[in-house]
Design an enzyme around this catalytic site. Structure first.
Site, short mmCIF file in Angstrom:
data_model
loop_
_atom_site.label_atom_id
_atom_site.label_comp_id
_atom_site.label_asym_id
_atom_site.label_seq_id
_atom_site.Cartn_x
_atom_site.Cartn_y
_atom_site.Cartn_z
CE LYS A 175 13.90 3.81 12.61
NZ LYS A 175 14.21 2.34 12.69
CD GLU A 250 2.78 2.52 -0.62
OE1 GLU A 250 1.90 1.82 -0.53
OE2 GLU A 250 3.15 3.31 -1.27
CB CYS A 284 1.68 -3.70 2.63
SG CYS A 284 3.26 -3.18 1.51
CD GLU A 385 -1.46 -4.23 6.84
OE1 GLU A 385 -1.18 -3.49 7.83
OE2 GLU A 385 -0.56 -4.59 5.87
C1 UN1 Z 1 5.34 -4.89 0.45
O1 UN1 Z 1 4.60 -5.74 0.74
O2 UN1 Z 1 5.85 -4.12 1.71
O3 UN1 Z 1 4.63 -6.41 -4.93
C2 UN1 Z 1 6.12 -4.49 -0.51
C3 UN1 Z 1 5.07 -6.91 -4.00
C4 UN1 Z 1 6.80 -6.81 -3.70
C5 UN1 Z 1 6.71 -5.62 -2.90
C6 UN1 Z 1 5.92 -5.65 -1.56
N1 UN1 Z 1 7.32 -6.40 -5.13
O4 UN1 Z 1 4.87 -8.27 -3.39
#
Ligand code: UN1
Length: 500
Positions: A175, A250, A284, A385
């Site tokens: 999804k 995550e 993230c 965040e």
């Molecule tokens: C994310 O921010 O959800 O290291 C993943 C990074 C990318 C992956 C980010 N390769 O910023």
């Protein structure tokens, strides 16, 4: 005519059982309608589970190297279509083409890595305590995996999850975020064209509240992998805990870049602009806190504000755009809310803090790169965040102080340190509470063949990417083979005793 897309369930492209659809629009220009996508319900998930269970029964018997060969073909096809996918991805989620090309490349890297893992899915053979007995471990797939992914890496994140899951012999129900259904559609199309047996993959579009929740709650989906907010992750975790499901989470980040007096300031400047405002801060791994040592604080800040004002906001598909729009209206409101919070907490708004006024800007969810100075550890602006282009700057004196600022948040994904002092760099590696620490590089830029994930409330102990994710998508089984022809009792018959 607006194109209407379908789910892929039971080996075919099908309409959602309720016949309801949602619209997918370009966040840089909301008058641009990309298509209509299914609003699926629990009934659609039910059909997907039944089909994926059949798919799993045969796929698990396909040798792992053969499964890997299909993923290699997926990588080849993604390579051929890289520019086209990048373009449609930018159209539906906004980040500039350089970044969406990188996103597709991360998927390609993940595919090729998975292909090689097909010949390396090893267990261990270790000595037994007994003579004429072998002891070994090997991997078995788990079953139907529920894969729920966010909007910010529409290709990379689904591939991080699904390619290892499939390589290990599982089936997937996918999804994608309702903000990026088109990229999800294309990914599934490619997987099928590359030869993945149809029932091994199911694509169920829709919202987290309906389709996502139905996946998480389904008793015949023993594994969930979720990337998204810490708040939603908590709900997913509660359900999975109650239902004894294997779960990889995550979630959020509040990543800091620490710049020391002896650091290469030119390098750090490039790094923070890329880390804080790349993907419009919607990673993230984004750099959302800049922690500057007092000796370079003022000079660095002046240069940073200057550079950030010259970043070009706009449609990511246009040449020269540095920063695209935010993903949607609620994300924009959230960022605006945090600008208010920062100001009411007494932080100094140096630049940005509002929607831009340029031509066509009102058609999209644009927001200016924003920098707050005089941010103190503990402020909400510094702790929570935001997932947008907002950078908080904090001043520090000693190394201990900088490390404490880095560690004093509930998240722990990535951190970055700019210094020429090898002792400080090595201490940072040891002492910063993050899943990833970069030295002389920004907080973003993880590579597909290394484990990716964070500590504390960023995750739940699992890693994506690299070799570790293969442990998550497979179950260890142990086999003992006794060819002595007699009963050999472990811990008893061969026990040598401790000398008196
Ligand atoms: C994310 O921010 O959800 O290291 C993943 C990074 C990318 C992956 C980010 N390769 O910023």
């Amino acid at each position: 005519m607006t194109k209407t897309f379908q789910n892929f369930i039971g080996g075919q492209w099908v309409a959602p059982s309720d016949g309801a659809y949602f619209e997918n629009r370009n966040p840089a220009d909301t008058t641009d309608l990309i298509g209509r996508f299914p609003l699926s319900t629990a009934a659609d998930v039910e059909k997907a589970v039944a089909s994926a269970s059949r798919g799993f029964a045969t796929w698990r018997r396909t040798p792992a190297p053969a499964r890997g060969d299909i993923l290699r073909r997926v990588g080849d096809m993604m390579t051929k279509r890289k520019d086209e996918i990048a373009d449609l991805m930018t159209r539906e989620m906004g980040k500039p083409l350089t970044e969406t090309r990188g996103d597709v490349q991360e998927g390609i890297d993940t595919a090729y890595y998975a292909a090689t893992m097909g010949r390396q899915l090893h267990g261990r053979t270790v000595p037994s305590e007994m003579a004429n007995k072998w002891a070994m471990s090997f991997r078995r797939p788990i079953g139907v995996c529920g894969i729920i992914t966010p909007f910010n890496f529409p290709m990379a994140i689904p591939t991080w999850k699904m390619f290892p899951a499939l390589l290990c012999g599982n089936a997937c129900i996918f999804k994608p975020s309702e903000d990026v259904p088109h990229t999800g559609h294309v990914l599934v199309e490619i997987m099928l064209e590359a030869g993945l047996p149809p029932e091994v993959i199911q694509l169920v579009h829709g919202t987290g509240e309906a389709a996502g929740a139905a996946i998480v709650n389904h008793p015949l989906i023993p594994l969930i992998s979720f990337t998204g907010s810490t708040e939603t992750g908590r709900i997913v975790g509660e359900v999975c805990g109650r239902m004894h499901k294997r779960l990889s989470l995550e979630m959020g980040g509040k990543n800091a870049m620490l710049v020391f007096n002896d650091g290469d300031l030119d390098l750090a400047l490039d790094g923070v602009l890329w880390g804080a405002f790349g993907t419009t801060g919607q990673r993230c791994t984004a750099t959302s806190r800049l922690v500057l040592q007092e000796g370079i604080h003022d000079e660095f800040l002046t240069r940073l504000v200057d550079r950030s004002r010259s970043l070009k906001l706009g449609d990511g598909r246009k040449q020269g755009t540095d920063v695209g729009p935010l993903i949607n209206g609620s994300s924009l409101s959230k960022v605006e809310r945090y600008v208010d919070i920062g100001q009411s907490e007494g932080a100094d708004l140096l630049t940005g803090g509002k929607r831009p006024t340029g031509k066509g800007m009102d058609k999209g969810f644009f927001f200016e790169p924003t920098i707050f100075a005089r941010v103190r550890a503990g402020m909400r602006l510094e702790q929570e965040e935001i997932f947008g282009p907002v950078l908080s700057v904090i001043r520090f004196r000693t190394t201990d102080e900088a490390f404490a600022v880095n560690n004093d948040v509930k998240y722990g994904l990535s951190s970055s340190v700019y210094t020429r002092d090898v002792n400080v760099a090595m201490r940072a590696m040891n002492e910063l509470d993050n899943g990833i620490t970069y030295i002389n590089a920004p907080t973003i830029g993880a590579e597909a063949h290394l484990p990716f994930g964070g500590v504390k409330q960023t995750g739940n102990g699992h890693r994506e990417g690299g070799w570790e994710v293969y442990e998550f998508y497979s179950e260890t089984k142990v086999g003992y083979l006794d060819f002595s022809g007699s009963l050999q009792r472990a811990q008893i018959d061969n026990y040598l005793g401790t000398p008196d």
